[in-house]
Design an enzyme around this catalytic site. Sequence first.
Site, PDB file in Angstrom:
ATOM      1  N   SER A 145       0.871  -1.185   0.000  1.00 11.52           N
ATOM      2  CA  SER A 145       0.000   0.000   0.000  1.00 11.52           C
ATOM      3  C   SER A 145       0.905   1.230   0.000  1.00 11.52           C
ATOM      4  O   SER A 145       1.519   1.543   1.023  1.00 11.52           O
ATOM      5  CB  SER A 145      -0.868   0.039   1.261  1.00 11.52           C
ATOM      6  OG  SER A 145      -1.588  -1.147   1.403  1.00 11.52           O
ATOM      7  N   LYS A 190      -7.211   1.765  -2.475  1.00  8.00           N
ATOM      8  CA  LYS A 190      -6.767   1.368  -1.128  1.00  8.00           C
ATOM      9  C   LYS A 190      -6.835   2.572  -0.163  1.00  8.00           C
ATOM     10  O   LYS A 190      -7.238   2.436   0.992  1.00  8.00           O
ATOM     11  CB  LYS A 190      -5.336   0.815  -1.202  1.00  8.00           C
ATOM     12  CG  LYS A 190      -4.705   0.471   0.133  1.00  8.00           C
ATOM     13  CD  LYS A 190      -5.359  -0.713   0.821  1.00  8.00           C
ATOM     14  CE  LYS A 190      -4.762  -0.949   2.204  1.00  8.00           C
ATOM     15  NZ  LYS A 190      -5.369  -2.066   2.909  1.00  8.00           N
ATOM     16  N   LYS A 239       0.743   5.888   8.074  1.00  6.52           N
ATOM     17  CA  LYS A 239       1.367   5.886   6.741  1.00  6.52           C
ATOM     18  C   LYS A 239       0.297   6.038   5.658  1.00  6.52           C
ATOM     19  O   LYS A 239       0.416   6.861   4.744  1.00  6.52           O
ATOM     20  CB  LYS A 239       2.149   4.580   6.589  1.00  6.52           C
ATOM     21  CG  LYS A 239       2.875   4.376   5.301  1.00  6.52           C
ATOM     22  CD  LYS A 239       2.176   3.454   4.330  1.00  6.52           C
ATOM     23  CE  LYS A 239       1.934   2.059   4.821  1.00  6.52           C
ATOM     24  NZ  LYS A 239       1.267   1.199   3.852  1.00  6.52           N
TER      25      LYS A 239
END
Length: 299
Positions: A96, A171, A239
Amino acid sequence: MTKIGFIGLGIMGKPMSKNLIKAGYQLIVSDFNKNAVSELQQLGAEVAETPKDIAEKSDIVITMLPNSPNVKQVALGENGLIEGAHEGLVYIDMSSIAPAASQEVYKVLIEKGVDMLDAPVSGGEPKAIDGTISVMVGGKKEVFDRVKPVLEAMAGSVVLVGEIGAGNVTKLANQVIVALNIAAVSEAFVLSQKAGVNPEAVFEAIRGGLAGSTVLEAKAPMMLDRNFNPGFRINLHIKDLTNAMEAGHEVGAPLPLTAAVLEMMYGLKVDGHEFDDHSSLLKYYEKLANTEVSRKYFE
Ligand code: NAD
């Protein structure tokens, strides 16, 4: 026979690569973690020293790494995939990362005859083990069609969502919805607790209605049990939300709620919870309201 290179044998990559071996693919692997590498070696995988070696010997290379800098390093750095590039090689990055980073790597690799898909996943470790993760893929349809059986050997669902970078945009959308949903559940449970109504009863009463969600079903029991073992760690969600903010600013999409929840998670990190499950967002709200959500106060 299709030979697959697999780089990044962590929480997700190790079980995903094991599922490829189970499906009969020949694997060549690498990771800094030598225990993970030798586990795969015992199952019949070949071991390589560098991404370059892996690229030279593979038809398809898959990476499952933490974030954009790791992917750029493995793909384009010294002894990177690019140095072992050959015509027909397909690179599938399942990490990701920032959509812009996927596009950047693609643009360099395509010049060397290497096509690329960005194919991040959702589902977490249990689904990686079962082979039922959901994969959201960006890239060309003909490349997607060619490698789909490989992705299906690791997944319950594999969907092409658009061009290169679209997998990671999808995502990020997923991660925004999950983070905001956990924050909403935390806010509501602290309200119930302070108002003297058992949050467990609230959960039972509302789970079948409009407020019900997969996030509520997964995270409410953890909060009520005060089990904050990951799962999905706060630092990984920081993140993802940081990448979402960056992507939002690049395309002109303000993300005010994401910004707020990112700062809550950052506060939790500073407070020592970065390796806890993201359901520990509850602790942020508990601190604000000077309370603890627990069924024990209602027994
Ligand atoms: P992890 O930290 O457990 O694994 C990453 C692995 O990559 C580590 O074993 C590390 O040693 C290896 N690595 C890093 N740089 C390397 C390099 N240059 N060469 C070889 N190996 C290298 O992470 P994870 O939980 O498996 O997550 C991987 C990705 O999947 C992340 O982008 C994460 O956001 C995403 N993801 C995680 C989950 C989850 O529940 N853990 C769920 C969905 C998606």
